[in-house]
Write a protein that holds these residues in place. Structure first.
Motif, PDB file in Angstrom:
ATOM      1  N   ASP A  90    -131.453  17.436 -54.761  1.00  0.00           N
ATOM      2  CA  ASP A  90    -130.698  16.642 -55.734  1.00  0.00           C
ATOM      3  C   ASP A  90    -129.913  17.517 -56.713  1.00  0.00           C
ATOM      4  O   ASP A  90    -129.133  17.020 -57.515  1.00  0.00           O
ATOM      5  CB  ASP A  90    -131.587  15.640 -56.473  1.00  0.00           C
ATOM      6  CG  ASP A  90    -132.682  16.280 -57.295  1.00  0.00           C
ATOM      7  OD1 ASP A  90    -132.728  17.518 -57.426  1.00  0.00           O
ATOM      8  OD2 ASP A  90    -133.524  15.517 -57.822  1.00  0.00           O
ATOM      9  N   ALA A  91    -130.056  18.853 -56.609  1.00  0.00           N
ATOM     10  CA  ALA A  91    -129.219  19.758 -57.398  1.00  0.00           C
ATOM     11  C   ALA A  91    -127.797  19.798 -56.846  1.00  0.00           C
ATOM     12  O   ALA A  91    -126.885  20.281 -57.501  1.00  0.00           O
ATOM     13  CB  ALA A  91    -129.818  21.162 -57.413  1.00  0.00           C
ATOM     14  N   LEU A  92    -127.624  19.277 -55.624  1.00  0.00           N
ATOM     15  CA  LEU A  92    -126.301  19.209 -54.994  1.00  0.00           C
ATOM     16  C   LEU A  92    -125.802  17.778 -55.114  1.00  0.00           C
ATOM     17  O   LEU A  92    -126.164  16.913 -54.316  1.00  0.00           O
ATOM     18  CB  LEU A  92    -126.386  19.618 -53.521  1.00  0.00           C
ATOM     19  CG  LEU A  92    -126.797  21.059 -53.286  1.00  0.00           C
ATOM     20  CD1 LEU A  92    -127.131  21.277 -51.824  1.00  0.00           C
ATOM     21  CD2 LEU A  92    -125.704  22.003 -53.733  1.00  0.00           C
ATOM     22  N   TYR A  93    -124.995  17.535 -56.095  1.00  0.00           N
ATOM     23  CA  TYR A  93    -124.485  16.193 -56.362  1.00  0.00           C
ATOM     24  C   TYR A  93    -123.274  15.887 -55.492  1.00  0.00           C
ATOM     25  O   TYR A  93    -122.395  16.723 -55.322  1.00  0.00           O
ATOM     26  CB  TYR A  93    -124.098  16.081 -57.842  1.00  0.00           C
ATOM     27  CG  TYR A  93    -123.381  14.802 -58.193  1.00  0.00           C
ATOM     28  CD1 TYR A  93    -124.060  13.599 -58.245  1.00  0.00           C
ATOM     29  CD2 TYR A  93    -122.018  14.812 -58.459  1.00  0.00           C
ATOM     30  CE1 TYR A  93    -123.402  12.417 -58.564  1.00  0.00           C
ATOM     31  CE2 TYR A  93    -121.346  13.644 -58.783  1.00  0.00           C
ATOM     32  CZ  TYR A  93    -122.049  12.446 -58.831  1.00  0.00           C
ATOM     33  OH  TYR A  93    -121.397  11.289 -59.137  1.00  0.00           O
ATOM     34  N   THR A  94    -123.252  14.690 -54.930  1.00  0.00           N
ATOM     35  CA  THR A  94    -122.102  14.207 -54.180  1.00  0.00           C
ATOM     36  C   THR A  94    -121.610  12.933 -54.855  1.00  0.00           C
ATOM     37  O   THR A  94    -122.348  11.948 -54.946  1.00  0.00           O
ATOM     38  CB  THR A  94    -122.471  13.910 -52.710  1.00  0.00           C
ATOM     39  OG1 THR A  94    -122.982  15.108 -52.125  1.00  0.00           O
ATOM     40  CG2 THR A  94    -121.266  13.436 -51.927  1.00  0.00           C
ATOM     41  N   HIS A  95    -120.386  12.948 -55.317  1.00  0.00           N
ATOM     42  CA  HIS A  95    -119.799  11.799 -55.992  1.00  0.00           C
ATOM     43  C   HIS A  95    -119.672  10.629 -55.032  1.00  0.00           C
ATOM     44  O   HIS A  95    -119.493  10.813 -53.823  1.00  0.00           O
ATOM     45  CB  HIS A  95    -118.417  12.184 -56.555  1.00  0.00           C
ATOM     46  CG  HIS A  95    -117.820  11.133 -57.423  1.00  0.00           C
ATOM     47  ND1 HIS A  95    -117.050  10.118 -56.921  1.00  0.00           N
ATOM     48  CD2 HIS A  95    -117.903  10.940 -58.755  1.00  0.00           C
ATOM     49  CE1 HIS A  95    -116.671   9.335 -57.913  1.00  0.00           C
ATOM     50  NE2 HIS A  95    -117.169   9.825 -59.043  1.00  0.00           N
ATOM     51  N   THR A  96    -119.744   9.424 -55.559  1.00  0.00           N
ATOM     52  CA  THR A  96    -119.679   8.224 -54.724  1.00  0.00           C
ATOM     53  C   THR A  96    -118.343   8.060 -54.010  1.00  0.00           C
ATOM     54  O   THR A  96    -118.256   7.287 -53.052  1.00  0.00           O
ATOM     55  CB  THR A  96    -119.959   6.968 -55.562  1.00  0.00           C
ATOM     56  OG1 THR A  96    -119.026   6.918 -56.649  1.00  0.00           O
ATOM     57  CG2 THR A  96    -121.385   6.969 -56.096  1.00  0.00           C
ATOM     58  N   ALA A  97    -117.313   8.783 -54.439  1.00  0.00           N
ATOM     59  CA  ALA A  97    -116.032   8.703 -53.753  1.00  0.00           C
ATOM     60  C   ALA A  97    -116.089   9.375 -52.366  1.00  0.00           C
ATOM     61  O   ALA A  97    -115.230   9.136 -51.527  1.00  0.00           O
ATOM     62  CB  ALA A  97    -114.922   9.345 -54.592  1.00  0.00           C
ATOM     63  N   ILE A  98    -117.108  10.200 -52.158  1.00  0.00           N
ATOM     64  CA  ILE A  98    -117.312  10.836 -50.853  1.00  0.00           C
ATOM     65  C   ILE A  98    -118.118   9.868 -50.003  1.00  0.00           C
ATOM     66  O   ILE A  98    -119.239   9.531 -50.318  1.00  0.00           O
ATOM     67  CB  ILE A  98    -118.069  12.170 -50.984  1.00  0.00           C
ATOM     68  CG1 ILE A  98    -117.361  13.130 -51.917  1.00  0.00           C
ATOM     69  CG2 ILE A  98    -118.324  12.788 -49.604  1.00  0.00           C
ATOM     70  CD1 ILE A  98    -116.002  13.576 -51.443  1.00  0.00           C
ATOM     71  N   VAL A  99    -117.543   9.441 -48.921  1.00  0.00           N
ATOM     72  CA  VAL A  99    -118.245   8.544 -48.004  1.00  0.00           C
ATOM     73  C   VAL A  99    -118.481   9.306 -46.720  1.00  0.00           C
ATOM     74  O   VAL A  99    -117.534   9.715 -46.046  1.00  0.00           O
ATOM     75  CB  VAL A  99    -117.404   7.270 -47.728  1.00  0.00           C
ATOM     76  CG1 VAL A  99    -118.113   6.381 -46.722  1.00  0.00           C
ATOM     77  CG2 VAL A  99    -117.123   6.539 -49.017  1.00  0.00           C
ATOM     78  N   ASP A 100    -119.742   9.525 -46.404  1.00  0.00           N
ATOM     79  CA  ASP A 100    -120.038  10.273 -45.196  1.00  0.00           C
ATOM     80  C   ASP A 100    -119.720   9.450 -43.965  1.00  0.00           C
ATOM     81  O   ASP A 100    -120.307   8.411 -43.714  1.00  0.00           O
ATOM     82  CB  ASP A 100    -121.510  10.701 -45.175  1.00  0.00           C
ATOM     83  CG  ASP A 100    -121.809  11.535 -43.961  1.00  0.00           C
ATOM     84  OD1 ASP A 100    -121.170  12.591 -43.837  1.00  0.00           O
ATOM     85  OD2 ASP A 100    -122.626  11.113 -43.147  1.00  0.00           O
ATOM     86  N   THR A 101    -118.753   9.914 -43.225  1.00  0.00           N
ATOM     87  CA  THR A 101    -118.293   9.189 -42.038  1.00  0.00           C
ATOM     88  C   THR A 101    -119.164   9.458 -40.829  1.00  0.00           C
ATOM     89  O   THR A 101    -119.038   8.795 -39.816  1.00  0.00           O
ATOM     90  CB  THR A 101    -116.844   9.581 -41.711  1.00  0.00           C
ATOM     91  OG1 THR A 101    -116.787  10.999 -41.529  1.00  0.00           O
ATOM     92  CG2 THR A 101    -115.901   9.160 -42.818  1.00  0.00           C
ATOM     93  N   HIS A 102    -120.086  10.427 -40.936  1.00  0.00           N
ATOM     94  CA  HIS A 102    -120.929  10.785 -39.796  1.00  0.00           C
ATOM     95  C   HIS A 102    -122.254  10.061 -39.800  1.00  0.00           C
ATOM     96  O   HIS A 102    -122.806   9.748 -38.760  1.00  0.00           O
ATOM     97  CB  HIS A 102    -121.173  12.290 -39.755  1.00  0.00           C
ATOM     98  CG  HIS A 102    -119.894  13.067 -39.612  1.00  0.00           C
ATOM     99  ND1 HIS A 102    -119.245  13.189 -38.416  1.00  0.00           N
ATOM    100  CD2 HIS A 102    -119.140  13.702 -40.522  1.00  0.00           C
ATOM    101  CE1 HIS A 102    -118.146  13.886 -38.588  1.00  0.00           C
ATOM    102  NE2 HIS A 102    -118.059  14.215 -39.843  1.00  0.00           N
ATOM    103  N   HIS A 103    -122.817   9.854 -40.970  1.00  0.00           N
ATOM    104  CA  HIS A 103    -124.149   9.262 -41.050  1.00  0.00           C
ATOM    105  C   HIS A 103    -124.183   7.991 -41.902  1.00  0.00           C
ATOM    106  O   HIS A 103    -125.249   7.455 -42.144  1.00  0.00           O
ATOM    107  CB  HIS A 103    -125.131  10.283 -41.617  1.00  0.00           C
ATOM    108  CG  HIS A 103    -125.303  11.476 -40.740  1.00  0.00           C
ATOM    109  ND1 HIS A 103    -124.557  12.610 -40.891  1.00  0.00           N
ATOM    110  CD2 HIS A 103    -126.094  11.676 -39.670  1.00  0.00           C
ATOM    111  CE1 HIS A 103    -124.895  13.479 -39.950  1.00  0.00           C
ATOM    112  NE2 HIS A 103    -125.824  12.952 -39.211  1.00  0.00           N
ATOM    113  N   ALA A 131    -114.154  16.703 -44.214  1.00  0.00           N
ATOM    114  CA  ALA A 131    -113.693  15.768 -45.247  1.00  0.00           C
ATOM    115  C   ALA A 131    -114.575  14.527 -45.225  1.00  0.00           C
ATOM    116  O   ALA A 131    -114.959  14.040 -44.159  1.00  0.00           O
ATOM    117  CB  ALA A 131    -112.238  15.383 -44.995  1.00  0.00           C
ATOM    118  N   GLY A 132    -114.907  14.015 -46.397  1.00  0.00           N
ATOM    119  CA  GLY A 132    -115.705  12.811 -46.505  1.00  0.00           C
ATOM    120  C   GLY A 132    -117.168  13.012 -46.170  1.00  0.00           C
ATOM    121  O   GLY A 132    -117.863  12.066 -45.797  1.00  0.00           O
TER     122      GLY A 132
END
Length: 164
Positions: free
Chosen positions: A148-161, A41-42
């Motif tokens: 960049d073909a794999l889009y990640t919405h800004t609501a996803i915040v990567d908690t690992h990096h 998640a995230g």
């Protein structure tokens, strides 16, 4: 009821004609796999494959492209379905002293032919399929799919990096 596959990532890493694989303990015994694991998640798909590769091999991984997406379900009637996103890229040198994830016995380099000869030990049929797809794409000159073909919405915040 909504059907939800388990999302996984995998790194297909070749160096000098050999592929980086892991040997891991599973419910079915010791198995071979690419560095791979579940999306958390995230977390973006790219960050997940970087994290999983580091955790399972101690090698930092820099993805350079997206190899493909794979849908698979083991034959057991109650088995979950897996949706795998496979990436290609470069592995750095292993970080000295870094422990591998629990259940990972070792990470090592193996040729495609040696890996093919050990198919009975593969975690899933996706292990060889990803290597074969990688080799076919490379031989044909087909470029990897752009990250960049794999889009990640800004609501996803990567908690690992700390990034998306």
């Amino acid at each position: 009821m909504v059907w939800t596959p388990r999302v996984t990532v995998a790194a297909v890493i070749e160096r000098d004609g050999k592929f980086l694989v892991i040997e891991e303990d599973t419910g079915d015994g010791v198995r071979l796999n690419q560095p791979a694991g579940h999306l958390e998640a995230g977390e973006s798909l790219e960050c997940a494959v970087r994290r999983e590769t580091l955790e399972e091999t101690a090698h930092p991984f820099v993805p350079s492209g997206w190899l493909g997406t794979y849908l698979w379900r083991p034959e057991a009637a109650d088995a979950p379905t897996f949706l795998r996103f496979a990436f290609v890229g470069e592995a750095g040198q292993p970080i000295p002293g870094r422990a591998l994830d629990e259940g990972i016995r070792r990470a090592f380099w193996i040729s495609a032919d040696e890996l093919r000869a050990r198919q009975a030990e593969h975690r899933s049929p996706l292990v060889m399929r990803c290597v074969d797809d990688y080799l076919r794409a490379r031989a044909s000159g087909r470029p990897w799919l752009a990250l960049d073909a794999l889009y990640t919405h800004t609501a996803i915040v990567d908690t690992h990096h700390g990034k998306q």
